[in-house]
Design a protein around this motif. Sequence first.
Motif, short mmCIF file in Angstrom:
data_model
loop_
_atom_site.label_atom_id
_atom_site.label_comp_id
_atom_site.label_asym_id
_atom_site.label_seq_id
_atom_site.Cartn_x
_atom_site.Cartn_y
_atom_site.Cartn_z
N VAL A 95 0.85 -1.18 0.00
CA VAL A 95 0.00 0.00 0.00
C VAL A 95 0.90 1.24 0.00
O VAL A 95 1.53 1.56 1.00
N GLU A 96 0.94 1.90 -1.16
CA GLU A 96 1.77 3.08 -1.33
C GLU A 96 3.20 2.80 -0.89
O GLU A 96 3.90 2.01 -1.51
N ASP A 97 3.68 3.42 0.21
CA ASP A 97 5.08 3.25 0.61
C ASP A 97 5.24 2.28 1.76
O ASP A 97 6.22 2.34 2.50
N GLU A 98 4.28 1.35 1.91
CA GLU A 98 4.37 0.34 2.97
C GLU A 98 4.15 -1.05 2.39
O GLU A 98 3.30 -1.25 1.52
N ILE A 99 4.91 -2.01 2.90
CA ILE A 99 4.68 -3.43 2.61
C ILE A 99 4.29 -4.07 3.94
O ILE A 99 5.10 -4.11 4.87
N ARG A 100 3.04 -4.56 4.01
CA ARG A 100 2.49 -5.05 5.28
C ARG A 100 2.40 -6.57 5.26
O ARG A 100 1.83 -7.15 4.34
N PHE A 101 2.93 -7.21 6.28
CA PHE A 101 2.95 -8.66 6.39
C PHE A 101 1.84 -9.14 7.32
O PHE A 101 1.35 -8.40 8.17
N TRP A 102 1.46 -10.40 7.14
CA TRP A 102 0.37 -10.98 7.90
C TRP A 102 0.61 -10.98 9.40
O TRP A 102 -0.32 -10.98 10.20
N ASN A 103 1.90 -10.96 9.82
CA ASN A 103 2.23 -11.07 11.24
C ASN A 103 2.47 -9.71 11.89
O ASN A 103 2.99 -9.64 13.00
N GLY A 104 2.11 -8.63 11.21
CA GLY A 104 2.29 -7.30 11.78
C GLY A 104 3.58 -6.62 11.43
O GLY A 104 3.78 -5.44 11.77
N SER A 105 4.48 -7.31 10.77
CA SER A 105 5.74 -6.69 10.34
C SER A 105 5.49 -5.77 9.15
O SER A 105 4.55 -5.97 8.37
#
Length: 504
Positions: A95-105
Amino acid sequence: MASQADAQLSFDLHPKQMTALESIATEILYGGAAGGGKSHLMRVAAVLWCAAIPGLQVYLFRRIKDDLIKNHVEGPNGFRSMLAGWVDCKFVSIVEDEIRFWNGSKIYLCHCKDEKDRFKYQGAEIHVLLIDELTHFTDVIYRFLRNRVRMVGITLPKQYEGKFPRIICGANPGGIGHQFVKTTFIDGVTPLKVYRAANSEGGMLRQYIPARLEDNPSMEESDPGYEARLQGLGSESLVSAMRYGDWDIIEGAFFDNFRKDRHVIRPFTIPKDWLRFRAGDWGSAKPFSFGWYAVVSEPFIAGPGILLPRGALVRYREYYGIAVDAQGKFIANKGLKMTAEKVGAQVRVRDGADTISYGVLDPAAFAQDGGPSLAERIAQGTTGSNGATFRRADNKRVTDRGAMGGWDQMRSRLDGDEDGRPMLYFFETCVHAIRTIPALQHDEARPEDLNSDMEDHAADEVRYACMSRPWIKQTIAAAPPKPKPGQIPLPPPPMPSTGKRISL
């Protein structure tokens, strides 16, 4: 619907990249040469660690946003391609300038073009700091970001205990940060050795891992013409820097005509009748620089093959106020915060028995702010009478309306006279001038000026010295007319004898 096979990621790392990934060091400089696999290492490390450590926050920096997107997000090796299977399986979202992982990282994609931009990260808690092309950043930005590296409330798997928080930087020689990167990670350091940095330098376990093109076989396989293009960059200095990671070669330097083999000489006994003077650039939080100069009064042989021309300047002594860490390493661009009185007293001590004809000092030191100026305090010294006196230096930096500026004076003296002999020399004991002046870069907004965010204090001081004795190269005179019949031609000038002063 995405299958389990789609969720499988496979990464290939070469031995040098694995060394960085598995190192016990927590502050790493990786690379040196182009094509060493720096960017790929950072992407793989970010993904692996985020997948393995819930809640991890990774900040990946490039100086320019467009470079960040092109180098790390798009393309066949970027994050979008690398994580496409996990995105399909909803393990990851970009999402835009973030890469979000399933575990909150999370991986934060960041840029920091100017020093003022660093304050956007004032409140950041950075668990892993990845900086691609560290030499594109100033030491001010790097120190600020390193200070945001900390980790609280994160449970580390056993294999990662003691290895986080963590920094990995990639870099090639050159750029605005060349000098501080070289001083911080490379000078006096054994490659691959892990050592504890001083508390004033962050106190982390530091390591320099050199990597060249041959350490990244994937590049040679996917782009076999890459090495040829590196060899075809043009100048020898750029090839040496980018192909072989030579940190002593600086492409794009402001003083690209500075050469140690021409301008740096061994100390010799200076004749007593040579005029001597000094120049100074004030600094407190940043280093101060004072230099002592002798003016060659007549052609002089200073060593084998070294003929100093009349009027040349010889910088024979320096006093440079730079901080050092617990290991005795210079802390790039950090001053001693000495009082002006103490500095003035130390300058006078270093005059020794020399007869100093005059001194020139940074004009800013003469500013009045309700009390004695810095120049007055330097003149007072610690007892009121043991200081050093100066007059205002000519602070003109660039040539304007036909008036030659200080940088052109320096460049002209470095170029030399009509015979190609330099008109500016440095004793090899002037280590800080020799260390910093060749590394200075052009100001991006004003190419005729240098970037003053760098460690430019010795250069400023040398500029003041040159402006105190302006010099212009003489044009080559026409050949003397042939003698008329009956005239006796003048004899040629005597040849110089080695090791002695000569008169022409």
